[in-house]
Design an enzyme around this catalytic site. Structure first.
Site, PDB file in Angstrom:
ATOM      1  CE1 TYR A   1      -4.875  -2.566   2.955  1.00  0.00           C
ATOM      2  CE2 TYR A   1      -6.127  -1.354   1.333  1.00  0.00           C
ATOM      3  CZ  TYR A   1      -5.577  -2.603   1.629  1.00  0.00           C
ATOM      4  OH  TYR A   1      -5.527  -3.393   0.662  1.00  0.00           O
TER       5      TYR A   1
ATOM      6  CE1 TYR B   1       0.630  -9.942   1.211  1.00  0.00           C
ATOM      7  CE2 TYR B   1       0.626  -8.004   2.503  1.00  0.00           C
ATOM      8  CZ  TYR B   1      -0.080  -9.123   2.006  1.00  0.00           C
ATOM      9  OH  TYR B   1      -1.472  -9.317   1.981  1.00  0.00           O
TER      10      TYR B   1
ATOM     11  CG  HIS C   1      -3.018 -12.285   0.562  1.00  0.00           C
ATOM     12  ND1 HIS C   1      -2.306 -11.860   1.157  1.00  0.00           N
ATOM     13  CD2 HIS C   1      -3.357 -13.681   1.001  1.00  0.00           C
ATOM     14  CE1 HIS C   1      -1.780 -12.761   2.093  1.00  0.00           C
ATOM     15  NE2 HIS C   1      -2.467 -13.865   1.992  1.00  0.00           N
TER      16      HIS C   1
ATOM     17  CG  PHE D   1      -1.111  -6.931 -13.820  1.00  0.00           C
ATOM     18  CD1 PHE D   1      -0.506  -6.428 -14.864  1.00  0.00           C
ATOM     19  CD2 PHE D   1      -0.353  -6.977 -12.499  1.00  0.00           C
ATOM     20  CE1 PHE D   1       0.579  -5.213 -14.503  1.00  0.00           C
ATOM     21  CE2 PHE D   1       0.490  -6.056 -12.214  1.00  0.00           C
ATOM     22  CZ  PHE D   1       0.892  -5.408 -13.048  1.00  0.00           C
ATOM     23  CE1 TYR D   2       0.842  -8.073  -8.867  1.00  0.00           C
ATOM     24  CE2 TYR D   2      -1.353  -8.334  -8.912  1.00  0.00           C
ATOM     25  CZ  TYR D   2      -0.455  -7.748  -8.477  1.00  0.00           C
ATOM     26  OH  TYR D   2      -0.403  -6.491  -7.870  1.00  0.00           O
TER      27      TYR D   2
END
Length: 165
Positions: free
Chosen positions: A31, A73, A112, A123-124
């Site tokens: 990042y 997000y 994403h 998990f999600y």
């Protein structure tokens, strides 16, 4: 034996290096400086996770607007491998879910996930997220480059052409 404590703390200029190092270890992508500059402004949408006072995870989110609907997000949510399966990821995601619930004006939450990251997908899904799309070549310089878009719908999009019931 004493029980481990899991706490969330703010991201500040004083601990930003810890977040950068954690992200380097946890995620296969890097990042840029703008990402971290924005994180310092994110308030409740960016948290470090502490396990017995040691930084072991972090969650970083931003608010997007699409067609007049606010969507949250999740840019990153990750935990160091030795500390997984201890409720740390759940605590971070519950913080995000509580934030959008208290706010009350979010259409959905999305993120994403690399298509081969089955543990993250599972998990999600436990929290009500569903795969809604797959983006080919989403990631650069990592394989597989494809990403699933996972989404949790919080409230249906109002169709302005339909009368209210």
């Amino acid at each position: 034996m004493t029980r481990a404590t899991i706490e969330l703390g703010d991201v500040t200029p004083h601990n930003l290096q810890q977040l950068k190092r954690l992200n380097q270890v946890v995620f296969p992508v890097s990042y840029n400086d703008k990402f971290y500059k924005d994180i310092l402004e994110a308030g409740e949408l960016a948290k470090l996770a502490y396990y017995n006072d040691i930084v072991v995870g972090a969650v970083c989110c931003r608010i997007d607007v699409l067609d007049g609907s606010r969507r949250l997000y999740i840019m990153t949510l990750g935990c160091l491998a030795p500390y997984r399966k201890r409720g740390i990821g759940a605590k971070m995601l519950e913080h995000v879910l509580n934030f959008v619930e208290k706010d009350g004006d979010f259409h959905s939450i999305f993120l994403h996930v690399q298509v081969n990251n089955q543990s993250a997908i599972d998990f999600y899904k436990k929290f009500g997220f569903e795969i809604v799309e797959t983006k080919e070549q989403y990631y650069k310089r990592i394989e597989p480059a494809d990403a699933h878009v996972l989404m949790k719908l919080l409230r249906p999009h109002k169709n302005l052409s339909e009368p209210e019931k």
